[in-house]
Design a protein around this motif. Structure first.
Motif, PDB file in Angstrom:
ATOM      1  N   GLY A 126      33.243  24.637  41.915  1.00 22.42           N
ATOM      2  CA  GLY A 126      34.446  24.866  42.721  1.00 22.42           C
ATOM      3  C   GLY A 126      34.729  23.709  43.673  1.00 22.42           C
ATOM      4  N   THR A 127      36.018  23.529  44.001  1.00 30.19           N
ATOM      5  CA  THR A 127      36.383  22.466  44.945  1.00 30.19           C
ATOM      6  C   THR A 127      36.743  23.049  46.313  1.00 30.19           C
ATOM      7  OG1 THR A 127      38.727  22.605  44.367  1.00 30.19           O
ATOM      8  CG2 THR A 127      37.384  21.066  43.095  1.00 30.19           C
ATOM      9  N   GLY A 128      36.881  24.369  46.380  1.00 29.07           N
ATOM     10  CA  GLY A 128      37.284  24.984  47.646  1.00 29.07           C
ATOM     11  C   GLY A 128      38.786  24.894  47.869  1.00 29.07           C
ATOM     12  N   TYR A 137      32.497  33.891  39.923  1.00 28.92           N
ATOM     13  CA  TYR A 137      31.907  34.797  40.909  1.00 28.92           C
ATOM     14  C   TYR A 137      31.582  36.180  40.330  1.00 28.92           C
ATOM     15  CZ  TYR A 137      33.385  31.012  43.897  1.00 28.92           C
ATOM     16  OH  TYR A 137      33.540  29.763  44.444  1.00 28.92           O
ATOM     17  N   SER A 188      36.413  42.083  42.861  1.00 32.00           N
ATOM     18  CA  SER A 188      37.616  41.660  43.579  1.00 32.00           C
ATOM     19  C   SER A 188      38.826  41.847  42.688  1.00 32.00           C
ATOM     20  CB  SER A 188      37.538  40.175  43.927  1.00 32.00           C
ATOM     21  OG  SER A 188      36.322  39.890  44.546  1.00 32.00           O
ATOM     22  N   ASP A 217      37.951  41.549  38.763  1.00 30.44           N
ATOM     23  CA  ASP A 217      36.615  41.282  38.218  1.00 30.44           C
ATOM     24  C   ASP A 217      35.604  42.254  38.796  1.00 30.44           C
ATOM     25  OD1 ASP A 217      35.244  40.187  40.648  1.00 30.44           O
ATOM     26  OD2 ASP A 217      36.745  38.604  40.464  1.00 30.44           O
ATOM     27  N   ILE A 232      40.056  33.073  52.812  1.00 27.91           N
ATOM     28  CA  ILE A 232      39.754  32.418  51.535  1.00 27.91           C
ATOM     29  C   ILE A 232      40.905  31.563  50.998  1.00 27.91           C
ATOM     30  CG2 ILE A 232      37.926  34.000  50.756  1.00 27.91           C
ATOM     31  CD1 ILE A 232      40.098  35.437  49.126  1.00 27.91           C
ATOM     32  N   ILE A 281      30.807  39.537  42.543  1.00 28.45           N
ATOM     33  CA  ILE A 281      30.029  39.658  43.789  1.00 28.45           C
ATOM     34  C   ILE A 281      30.874  40.159  44.961  1.00 28.45           C
ATOM     35  CG2 ILE A 281      28.390  37.870  43.117  1.00 28.45           C
ATOM     36  CD1 ILE A 281      29.901  35.936  45.001  1.00 28.45           C
ATOM     37  N   GLY A 282      32.197  40.082  44.832  1.00 25.95           N
ATOM     38  CA  GLY A 282      33.062  40.562  45.906  1.00 25.95           C
ATOM     39  C   GLY A 282      33.120  39.603  47.090  1.00 25.95           C
ATOM     40  N   PHE A 294      42.774  40.347  42.637  1.00 27.28           N
ATOM     41  CA  PHE A 294      43.865  39.541  43.182  1.00 27.28           C
ATOM     42  C   PHE A 294      45.150  40.034  42.532  1.00 27.28           C
ATOM     43  CE2 PHE A 294      41.844  36.196  45.658  1.00 27.28           C
ATOM     44  CZ  PHE A 294      40.516  36.357  45.292  1.00 27.28           C
ATOM     45  N   ASN A 342      37.858  31.514  39.077  1.00 28.81           N
ATOM     46  CA  ASN A 342      37.089  32.171  40.146  1.00 28.81           C
ATOM     47  C   ASN A 342      36.440  33.456  39.641  1.00 28.81           C
ATOM     48  OD1 ASN A 342      37.602  30.257  42.061  1.00 28.81           O
ATOM     49  ND2 ASN A 342      39.261  31.379  43.053  1.00 28.81           N
ATOM     50  N   ALA A 343      37.228  34.245  38.894  1.00 26.59           N
ATOM     51  CA  ALA A 343      36.683  35.510  38.390  1.00 26.59           C
ATOM     52  C   ALA A 343      35.429  35.241  37.550  1.00 26.59           C
ATOM     53  CB  ALA A 343      37.740  36.249  37.574  1.00 26.59           C
ATOM     54  N   TYR A 372      37.806  26.560  52.507  1.00 24.27           N
ATOM     55  CA  TYR A 372      37.049  27.718  53.017  1.00 24.27           C
ATOM     56  C   TYR A 372      36.317  28.383  51.858  1.00 24.27           C
ATOM     57  CZ  TYR A 372      35.594  31.688  55.705  1.00 24.27           C
ATOM     58  OH  TYR A 372      34.817  32.622  56.337  1.00 24.27           O
ATOM     59  N   ARG A 373      35.010  28.535  52.021  1.00 26.07           N
ATOM     60  CA  ARG A 373      34.214  29.218  50.993  1.00 26.07           C
ATOM     61  C   ARG A 373      33.301  30.214  51.665  1.00 26.07           C
ATOM     62  NH1 ARG A 373      33.176  23.216  49.583  1.00 26.07           N
ATOM     63  NH2 ARG A 373      33.789  23.081  47.408  1.00 26.07           N
ATOM     64  N   VAL A 374      33.090  31.336  50.993  1.00 31.07           N
ATOM     65  CA  VAL A 374      32.173  32.327  51.541  1.00 31.07           C
ATOM     66  C   VAL A 374      30.756  31.758  51.467  1.00 31.07           C
ATOM     67  CG1 VAL A 374      31.251  34.658  51.280  1.00 31.07           C
ATOM     68  CG2 VAL A 374      33.689  34.208  50.843  1.00 31.07           C
ATOM     69  N   ASN A 375      30.457  31.122  50.344  1.00 32.27           N
ATOM     70  CA  ASN A 375      29.124  30.569  50.154  1.00 32.27           C
ATOM     71  C   ASN A 375      29.252  29.184  49.513  1.00 32.27           C
ATOM     72  OD1 ASN A 375      26.670  29.820  48.968  1.00 32.27           O
ATOM     73  ND2 ASN A 375      26.034  31.957  48.728  1.00 32.27           N
TER      74      ASN A 375
HETATM   75  P1  ADP Z   1      36.198  27.542  45.126  1.00 34.24           P
HETATM   76  O1  ADP Z   1      36.448  26.280  44.444  1.00 34.24           O
HETATM   77  O2  ADP Z   1      35.086  27.471  46.130  1.00 34.24           O
HETATM   78  O3  ADP Z   1      36.079  28.715  44.204  1.00 34.24           O
HETATM   79  P2  ADP Z   1      38.707  28.766  45.994  1.00 34.24           P
HETATM   80  O4  ADP Z   1      39.745  28.272  46.935  1.00 34.24           O
HETATM   81  O5  ADP Z   1      39.121  29.026  44.593  1.00 34.24           O
HETATM   82  O6  ADP Z   1      37.501  27.735  46.049  1.00 34.24           O
HETATM   83  O7  ADP Z   1      38.065  30.110  46.592  1.00 34.24           O
HETATM   84  C1  ADP Z   1      37.629  30.118  47.935  1.00 34.24           C
HETATM   85  C2  ADP Z   1      36.438  31.045  48.096  1.00 34.24           C
HETATM   86  O8  ADP Z   1      36.839  32.421  47.908  1.00 34.24           O
HETATM   87  C3  ADP Z   1      35.322  30.816  47.100  1.00 34.24           C
HETATM   88  O9  ADP Z   1      34.443  29.803  47.518  1.00 34.24           O
HETATM   89  C4  ADP Z   1      34.645  32.193  47.084  1.00 34.24           C
HETATM   90  O10 ADP Z   1      33.756  32.313  48.176  1.00 34.24           O
HETATM   91  C5  ADP Z   1      35.801  33.154  47.315  1.00 34.24           C
HETATM   92  N1  ADP Z   1      36.317  33.740  46.046  1.00 34.24           N
HETATM   93  C6  ADP Z   1      37.417  33.375  45.363  1.00 34.24           C
HETATM   94  N2  ADP Z   1      37.617  34.133  44.275  1.00 34.24           N
HETATM   95  C7  ADP Z   1      36.595  35.025  44.253  1.00 34.24           C
HETATM   96  C8  ADP Z   1      36.227  36.117  43.370  1.00 34.24           C
HETATM   97  N3  ADP Z   1      36.950  36.423  42.286  1.00 34.24           N
HETATM   98  N4  ADP Z   1      35.097  36.816  43.686  1.00 34.24           N
HETATM   99  C9  ADP Z   1      34.363  36.519  44.771  1.00 34.24           C
HETATM  100  N5  ADP Z   1      34.660  35.516  45.636  1.00 34.24           N
HETATM  101  C10 ADP Z   1      35.756  34.792  45.385  1.00 34.24           C
END
Ligand code: ADP
Length: 261
Positions: free
Chosen positions: A218-220, A164, A247, A188, A201, A191-192, A249, A160-161, A206-209
């Protein structure tokens, strides 16, 4: 939503005695709805790559194969979409095992620095392709972890890092013993995540975008899997994020599963 069940038990001169059962159905209905949403989501996620694989292979069979550049381009798409399908099925299998509590972990005392270094190594190529700086600051300590489970936690957070964070950004992995256990952080400069999405999340799919997540492969499901694995280790996961800044974690693992040995 309440369900009322009235069952007559016996009758005597005073009247009829009944047992009245009142079930609160709200939780049941909510679970049912969640299950339906999940099936709908899975179907949709599977349909997208399958449609694309079918469409591009049909176009090739219908004659596009005679053009070498087009064939290459279409085969690349078919290849990428198959990888997406494979990843999705693998994540779904992991998640279903985790949710049905069929997956148990086997924590063992492990030197954390070599383990973390070896996971980070597998991500170096991807970070390099994006010109990202990937740094690791890990103390020398041992902890009781399930090695495969921990690997997956770190791989998901690092993927993810990388996904994104824009080209040239920085990603930092730290791990150290703390007061009542030890912590792992993946930070990271990406984009936050907007505040309103932070709570959600960790939900499956669930995805922001959506588009951005798809683009990056990504698989979400990554964070839903991470959350389950962290819970199996009796840890807690926190996220701190600012849009356009990055972000962080942070996972705190408890004392009873770890020590400075
Ligand atoms: P995905 O496969 O879509 O990355 P995740 O379950 O890993 O699915 O993450 C869910 C959502 O959280 C992502 O779609 C993204 O919108 C957000 N996200 C996760 N990690 C980050 C990150 N490091 N920076 C920004 N957004 C993140």
């Amino acid at each position: 939503i309440y369900e009322v069940v009235v069952t007559p038990m016996w009758e005597d001169p005073q009247g009829v005695s009944v047992v009245v059962m009142i079930h609160n159905m709200t939780a049941v209905r909510r679970l049912e709805q969640m299950r339906k949403d999940f099936v709908a989501n899975v179907s949709h996620e599977l349909k997208t790559p399958i449609t694309s694989i079918r469409g591009f292979s049909e176009t090739l069979l219908d004659g596009a194969m005679s053009d070498q550049a087009t064939s290459r381009e279409f085969l690349q798409i078919i290849h990428d979409e198959s990888i997406r399908l494979q990843r999705l099925v693998a994540d779904l299998l992991d998640l279903s095992q985790l949710e049905s509590k069929q997956m148990s972990i086997h924590p063992e005392w492990t030197q954390m620095k070599p383990l973390i270094d070896s996971v980070v190594k597998t991500m170096e190529e991807q970070a390099k392709n994006r010109k990202q700086k990937l740094s690791v600051q890990v103390d020398s300590f041992s902890a009781k972890v399930d090695v495969d489970g921990f690997r997956q936690i770190l791989i998901n957070l690092l993927s993810n890092a990388v996904a994104y964070t824009p080209d040239g950004g920085t990603i930092t992995v730290t791990a150290k013993p703390i007061n009542d256990g030890w912590e792992l952080c993946v930070a990271d400069s990406g984009i936050g995540i907007p505040k309103k999405d932070l709570d959600r999340i960790f939900e499956r799919f669930y995805r922001v975008n959506k588009d951005r997540s798809r683009e990056s492969g990504g698989t979400g499901l990554g964070l839903a899997i991470v959350k389950h694995l962290v819970e199996l280790h009796r840890g807690d996961i926190y996220v701190d994020s600012k849009v356009s800044e990055g972000s962080k974690f942070r996972i705190v693992f408890p004392m009873e599963e770890s020590s400075d040995r």
